[in-house]
Design an enzyme around this catalytic site. Structure first.
Site, PDB file in Angstrom:
ATOM      1  N   PRO A  38       0.676  -1.240   0.010  1.00 53.60           N
ATOM      2  CA  PRO A  38       0.164   0.181  -0.058  1.00 53.60           C
ATOM      3  C   PRO A  38       0.437   1.003   0.181  1.00 53.60           C
ATOM      4  O   PRO A  38       1.563   1.364   0.559  1.00 53.60           O
ATOM      5  CB  PRO A  38      -0.273  -0.437   1.523  1.00 53.60           C
ATOM      6  N   ALA A  77       0.045   5.527  -0.458  1.00 53.99           N
ATOM      7  CA  ALA A  77      -0.173   6.133  -1.115  1.00 53.99           C
ATOM      8  C   ALA A  77      -0.052   6.975  -1.582  1.00 53.99           C
ATOM      9  O   ALA A  77       0.757   7.498  -2.224  1.00 53.99           O
ATOM     10  CB  ALA A  77      -0.403   7.861   0.074  1.00 53.99           C
ATOM     11  N   CYS A 136       3.700   3.577   7.858  1.00 51.92           N
ATOM     12  CA  CYS A 136       3.548   5.095   7.575  1.00 51.92           C
ATOM     13  C   CYS A 136       5.359   5.464   8.007  1.00 51.92           C
ATOM     14  O   CYS A 136       4.372   6.166   9.199  1.00 51.92           O
ATOM     15  CB  CYS A 136       2.406   5.766   7.064  1.00 51.92           C
ATOM     16  N   GLY A 169       6.787  -2.291  -3.944  1.00 54.10           N
ATOM     17  CA  GLY A 169       6.479  -1.018  -3.317  1.00 54.10           C
ATOM     18  C   GLY A 169       7.141  -0.155  -4.870  1.00 54.10           C
ATOM     19  O   GLY A 169       6.356   0.001  -6.017  1.00 54.10           O
ATOM     20  N   GLY A 182      10.820  -3.913   1.374  1.00 53.54           N
ATOM     21  CA  GLY A 182      11.635  -3.424   1.726  1.00 53.54           C
ATOM     22  C   GLY A 182      12.915  -4.312   0.220  1.00 53.54           C
ATOM     23  O   GLY A 182      13.596  -4.830   0.559  1.00 53.54           O
ATOM     24  N   ASP A 183      13.049  -3.094  -1.487  1.00 53.44           N
ATOM     25  CA  ASP A 183      14.397  -3.235  -1.435  1.00 53.44           C
ATOM     26  C   ASP A 183      13.764  -4.377  -2.585  1.00 53.44           C
ATOM     27  O   ASP A 183      15.617  -4.799  -3.040  1.00 53.44           O
ATOM     28  CB  ASP A 183      15.832  -3.294  -1.405  1.00 53.44           C
ATOM     29  N   GLN A 189      -6.364  -0.628   3.610  1.00 58.43           N
ATOM     30  CA  GLN A 189      -5.882  -0.176   4.743  1.00 58.43           C
ATOM     31  C   GLN A 189      -5.938   0.871   5.574  1.00 58.43           C
ATOM     32  O   GLN A 189      -6.828   1.693   4.641  1.00 58.43           O
ATOM     33  CB  GLN A 189      -4.152  -0.074   4.374  1.00 58.43           C
ATOM     34  N   LYS A 235       0.632  -3.668   8.794  1.00 64.42           N
ATOM     35  CA  LYS A 235       1.788  -3.216   8.163  1.00 64.42           C
ATOM     36  C   LYS A 235       2.510  -2.458   8.933  1.00 64.42           C
ATOM     37  O   LYS A 235       2.158  -1.949   9.642  1.00 64.42           O
ATOM     38  CB  LYS A 235       1.499  -2.780   6.655  1.00 64.42           C
TER      39      LYS A 235
END
Length: 352
Positions: A16, A18, A100, A227, A204-205, A70, A142
């Site tokens: 997710p 934004a 976030c 993401g 992540g990455d 979410q 998350k």
């Protein structure tokens, strides 16, 4: 893999984000092989539920299930109400945002700021699970590895979440203090996986098929959440799926396939946001698609000057038509420096 009663087609999730993971983007990622997609965060504040921004974020028209929404907030009762509100509108999975890092979210003690207050975080989790349980809606969470390097408490919070009834954890391998800087660390994700019995998704990455396999091996995670690497590259899910199954790299998509996918994305985007607003918010998506393509910088500059959705879509289509005449498959970044082609096809009239 399973989340509650739902069996997913694979272990690849769209993170997710934004302003990014709206319905058109989620559907495109699913089309290219994502097994699960979580919506942008929706506020728990009742007074904002009917705002245009929230209504767009909560739009799941035509989206395949399970629909995952979410929610973000700091008040347990409000978060429970938000869960029930979204369930009434079709949510089949509720995801709690404790990851976030944005200042405007953390300054209100929401998002990853909640990791500083484990008691409040647990109250929110318990309230949301209690609201979802009568509807048999699973709750996922998350989070990050912690608030800062001196406060990595993901393992402790993961155990609390599991005890409270959370069905799955997604862990971004950075603290809130890091934001998106520095390499993701996977040791904490591995520690979370070893500490709980519920599924864990590593985030992540993860930006290539090879990295996906490395992260799975390093963390022992049950799933991968992708993401930023999917921005402008939704076929990454297909490539990772293929590599995890076969150990072989998949050829890049054809230019014709990318051209059609982007046009579909743009039309869905305009339909959701309206032409006037959509032409502006689509710019970032187009920019991501063409960032490493020949002439991409020139196209970005041109579309940033356009205020008409039809002209924007036409310019993008001409750009890819020109690229298609030169390449069968999407050029790789190393072989395609960001230099303008000999002509500027997106400034020329449409071919007959």
């Amino acid at each position: 893999m399973d989340i509650g009663p739902y069996t997913l087609p694979n272990c690849l999730f769209v993170a997710p984000m934004a302003g990014v993971t709206d319905r058109p983007f989620r559907q495109l990622c699913r089309r290219f092989g994502a097994g699960h997609a979580v919506s942008e965060m929706v506020t728990s504040k009742k007074e904002l539920w009917h705002s245009l921004k929230t209504s767009r974020r909560a739009d799941h028209t035509g989206e395949p299930g399970p629909v995952a929404v979410q929610i973000a907030g700091v008040d347990p009762a409000e978060m429970a109400d938000a869960a029930r509100y979204n369930i009434d509108r079709g949510a089949q999975i509720i995801d709690i945002n404790m990851g976030c890092p944005a200042k405007k979210v953390c300054n209100k003690w929401a998002g990853s700021a909640l990791m500083q207050n484990e008691a409040l975080a647990l109250q929110i989790i318990e309230a949301v699970v209690a609201a979802c349980s009568p509807h048999k809606v699973p709750v996922t969470l998350k989070m990050r590895t912690g608030w800062s390097a001196s406060c990595r408490n993901a393992v402790r919070l993961a155990r609390l979440a599991e005890s409270a009834g959370v069905a799955l954890l997604a862990v971004h391998g950075r603290t809130r203090e890091q934001g998106y800087k520095g390499p993701a660390e996977y040791d904490t994700i591995a520690a979370v996986k070893n500490a709980v019995q519920i599924p864990v998704a590593a985030n992540g990455d993860i930006d290539s098929p090879q990295k996906a396999a490395q992260v799975l091996a390093a963390t022992g995670a049950d799933a991968l959440m992708i993401g930023r690497a999917a921005q402008g590259c939704p076929w990454l899910f297909r490539e990772i799926n293929h590599f995890l199954r076969t150990g072989k790299l998949l050829a890049p998509p054809t230019v014709a396939e990318v051209r059609e996918a982007l046009q579909t994305h743009l039309q869905d985007h305009y339909h959701l946001y309206g032409a006037a607003s959509g032409v502006r918010s689509a710019r970032k998506h187009i920019g991501w698609y063409v960032a490493h393509l020949p002439g991409g910088a020139e196209l970005r500059q041109h579309i940033n000057s356009l205020e008409d959705a039809d002209l924007q879509a036409q310019a993008v289509d001409r750009f890819f038509a020109h690229l298609q005449a030169q390449y069968e498959r999407l050029p790789q970044a190393a072989a395609a420096p960001d230099a303008a082609p000999a002509t500027t096809p997106f400034l020329m009239p449409l071919a007959a």
